[in-house]
Write a protein that holds these residues in place. Structure first.
Motif: not given
Lengths: 330, 359
Positions: B21-26, B113-117, B125-129
């Motif tokens: 959903v967050l479009d993070i490659p995993y 959070y700052t790292f992800l940002k 808001s994206q992370i929360i949802s």
């Protein structure tokens, strides 16, 4: 005749006994301890305790089992916190110790159960003492006197430990005025830090008299208690996160001190088989020693085998290796 | 950035969904098994517990395959697993790996959070949802499994029930929004709860207690649930991620939760001992009252909180006349020894159930 309070000669005995001895004595009780650890009470402990428990906890069970018929009251504190320091507490087995004892040993005498949570330092201790005295139906100025005498004895005891005396020697000196005697050290060729928890370092049966053996080999021994407290505080922030266990933090900080400020020839980490925190502490110390220019490091793991030869062989091998690297072997 | 995380039961599924959903490659390491164990054992200290070996093995495998960021839960003790993330960081860096450790723990949230940002330009808001969606997914999964554990051996038409479970599992996987999942969960509970079942007294019921990793990860408990279900035994287990996380991370629920556990475990254990020691004792007391026929405690070798719990369980076993068996799990991967012990215990429990007066 005064009522007898039992205090097992194990675990926190080696760090906090003088305080509690003086405190209860001033309140008019007689404090009775179990005999020094021996094959007898160790076997009793192995029989009573849960079989996964570690050596020191089994020894504690043995001492309690030995005391239970000799005393009218048993002092069984639950160590939760002795200082306010991050999330520091004690190992889970300490937190559940009174429950373990009650679950495993039958026919216990009445208990003095208290949660020792000193998050406000001496003030908490003072309150706690009042609570204990209250449960013994004592409510006058004797409590204050006992409290102060206890603190005094504890300070003298700590000073003796800092000079390098064994806990039992220091306790005898502070409480019964037995003169202090140095461990004979024929010749001094090297200095080793012997780090570990007080209940292993100072229990002569569990560690097969490591201090005497090392002295015979010409080794001057440094312990956790010999580090000046202010120096220890310098290393409060040396780890990304402090450990959760009081004794482990003190051991790690002592290791930092000896590696950075105090010239030593090597470190011996004394641990008990099955000690949970030591899996972390031992590895961290090993990595630290490696980073500090490969300071020689050995883990000495103790278990209920009680075979002297194995321990002596390991100590001798380690000391010989150190001699070799120093180019001093005869 | 290539994110990876160690396994624990089926927690990986919601996590991969959140990443999608967050479009993070995993990168998902292979399920814990002999490979993870071998990789973990090489680096881990001698006395570390089985969960740590498997988790460390998972991390190493992911790093070997090219991951550069690892997500892992921290803790504040006194169970040593809370410290293992910091130790793992040191061990892996000492072994020459280069990566970033994202620690989910007090005081690290802002940093994460700052790292992800910075890396992926993700808004709060994206992370929360996404997390809310993942949470609901986890809830649904837990519910399906709970229904299977508790109902399956007692239903009248096992094949039909199995089909229904598979159907709902598939729908959960396909659902792509939180509201869908919520209505799906409601429908599922209504539907499955009304399946015709034989009376509970006719089926053998076993309670499982122990530490979280051993309870949730089949590899760490020798697939005990599968085995018990195949023998037609209902399993009662209080341990679930969805029950535990909110009570630990939301400060206002913490003390109430602890008080509740202490009340249940009285007088066998009167203080929290870290890890899941208190939970094990409380849940043994609770399940014992609800007429479970026996309790099996599983924990990794050297697990401190569970050792304390074990002393309490021994006493409960004697005083409440409730059969309890404790099994220590270690690196041994042989099924035979484990199954022999289980069979012996189950025979015993069965006999006791059939002739209660004789016991």
């Amino acid at each position: 005749m005064s009522t007898k309070i039992g205090f097992p000669r194990a675990l926190f005995y080696y760090l906090y006994f003088p305080f509690w001895h003086q405190f209860f004595k001033e309140l008019g009780y007689e404090v009775v301890t179990s005999s020094p650890t021996s094959k007898l009470n160790m076997d009793m402990g192995i029989k009573e305790a849960v079989n996964d428990a570690c050596l020191p906890v089994k020894i504690y069970h043995g001492h309690t089992a030995e005391l239970k018929n000799k005393v009218e009251l048993l002092f069984l504190p639950r160590m939760i916190r002795v200082r306010k320091y991050d999330t520091e507490t004690f190992c889970p087995k300490f937190l559940g110790l009174p429950d373990m004892i009650k679950n495993s040993i039958q026919d216990l005498p009445p208990l003095i159960e208290t949660d020792i949570d000193l998050f406000r330092g001496k003030l908490s201790l003072w309150r706690l003492c009042h609570d204990i005295a209250g449960s013994l139906k004592i409510k006058d100025f004797r409590i204050e006197r006992a409290f102060l005498k206890g603190l005094l004895a504890q300070d003298r005891f700590k000073a003796c430990l800092a000079k390098g005396y064994l806990a039992q020697q220091a306790i005898d000196y502070v409480l019964y005025d037995t003169p202090l005697e140095d461990i004979p050290l024929p010749r001094q060729d090297m200095e080793l830090a012997v780090l570990g928890y007080p209940y292993l370092i100072y229990d002569n049966f569990a560690n097969e008299e490591i201090f005497v053996r090392l002295a015979q080999m010409g080794v001057k021994v440094w312990t956790v208690e010999m580090v000046p407290p202010l120096r220890m505080n310098r290393y409060k922030k040396s780890l990304p996160k402090n450990l959760f266990w009081n004794f482990s933090n003190r051991t790690i900080q002592a290791a930092f001190y000896y590696l950075n400020e105090h010239k030593i020839d090597g470190i011996i980490h004394v641990t008990a088989f099955g000690c949970g925190p030591d899996a972390v502490v031992g590895k961290l110390m090993e990595l630290m020693a490696k980073e500090k220019g490969r300071v020689p490091f050995m883990t000495l793991s103790l278990d209920e085998h009680s075979g002297q030869a194995g321990i002596i062989t390991r100590l001798e091998a380690f000391v010989d290796m150190l001699h070799l690297t120093k180019g001093k072997i005869s | 950035m290539l994110l990876s995380f160690p396994h624990m039961g089926n927690i990986h599924f919601p996590l991969t969904r959140v990443c999608q959903v967050l479009d993070i490659p995993y990168l998902l390491p292979s399920p814990p098994g002999p490979k993870a164990l071998a990789l973990g054992q090489e680096l881990a200290p001698e006395g570390s517990c089985l969960p740590f070996l498997l988790v460390l093995g998972n991390m190493r495998e992911a790093l070997d395959q090219g991951a550069d960021t690892i997500l892992m839960l921290g803790g504040s003790g006194p169970c040593r697993f809370g410290y293992f993330v910091y130790l793992a960081d040191k061990l892996l860096k000492d072994a020459g790996y280069e990566f970033q450790m994202l620690i989910v723990d007090k005081g690290h949230h802002l940093e994460n959070y700052t790292f992800l940002k910075k890396e992926r330009e993700i808004k709060l808001s994206q992370i929360i949802s996404a997390v809310q969606y993942g949470w609901e997914l986890l809830n649904c999964q837990d519910m399906v499994e709970r229904m299977e554990r508790e109902y399956f051996p007692a239903v009248c038409e096992p094949l039909k029930f199995k089909e229904e479970l598979a159907y709902y599992r598939k729908r959960i996987e396909e659902a792509c929004s939180r509201t869908d999942l919520k209505s799906l969960r409601k429908e599922m509970v209504e539907n499955l709860e009304n399946t015709p079942r034989r009376p509970v007294e006719s089926v053998l019921r076993i309670g499982l207690v122990g530490d979280i990793y051993t309870m949730l990860e089949p590899q760490a408990n020798q697939h005990i649930e599968e085995y018990l279900l195949s023998k037609g035994i209902c399993i009662y287990k209080d341990m679930a991620v969805t029950k535990w996380i909110p009570n630990v991370f939301l400060p206002w629920r913490k003390s109430k939760y602890k008080r509740h556990l202490l009340k249940e475990s009285y007088p066998y254990l009167c203080n929290s001992v870290g890890g899941f020691g208190l939970e094990s004792v409380a849940s043994t007391c609770k399940l014992g009252k609800n007429e479970v026929d026996g309790i099996i405690q599983l924990f990794p070798l050297g697990c401190m909180p569970e050792i304390v719990a074990r002393s309490a369980l021994n006493k409960i076993c004697k005083e409440e006349r409730l059969p309890v068996m404790s099994i220590t799990m270690d690196q041994h991967q042989s099924m035979t020894g484990f199954q022999t012990r289980l069979e012996a215990f189950l025979d015993l429990v069965q006999n006791k159930k059939e002739a209660p007066s004789a016991s």
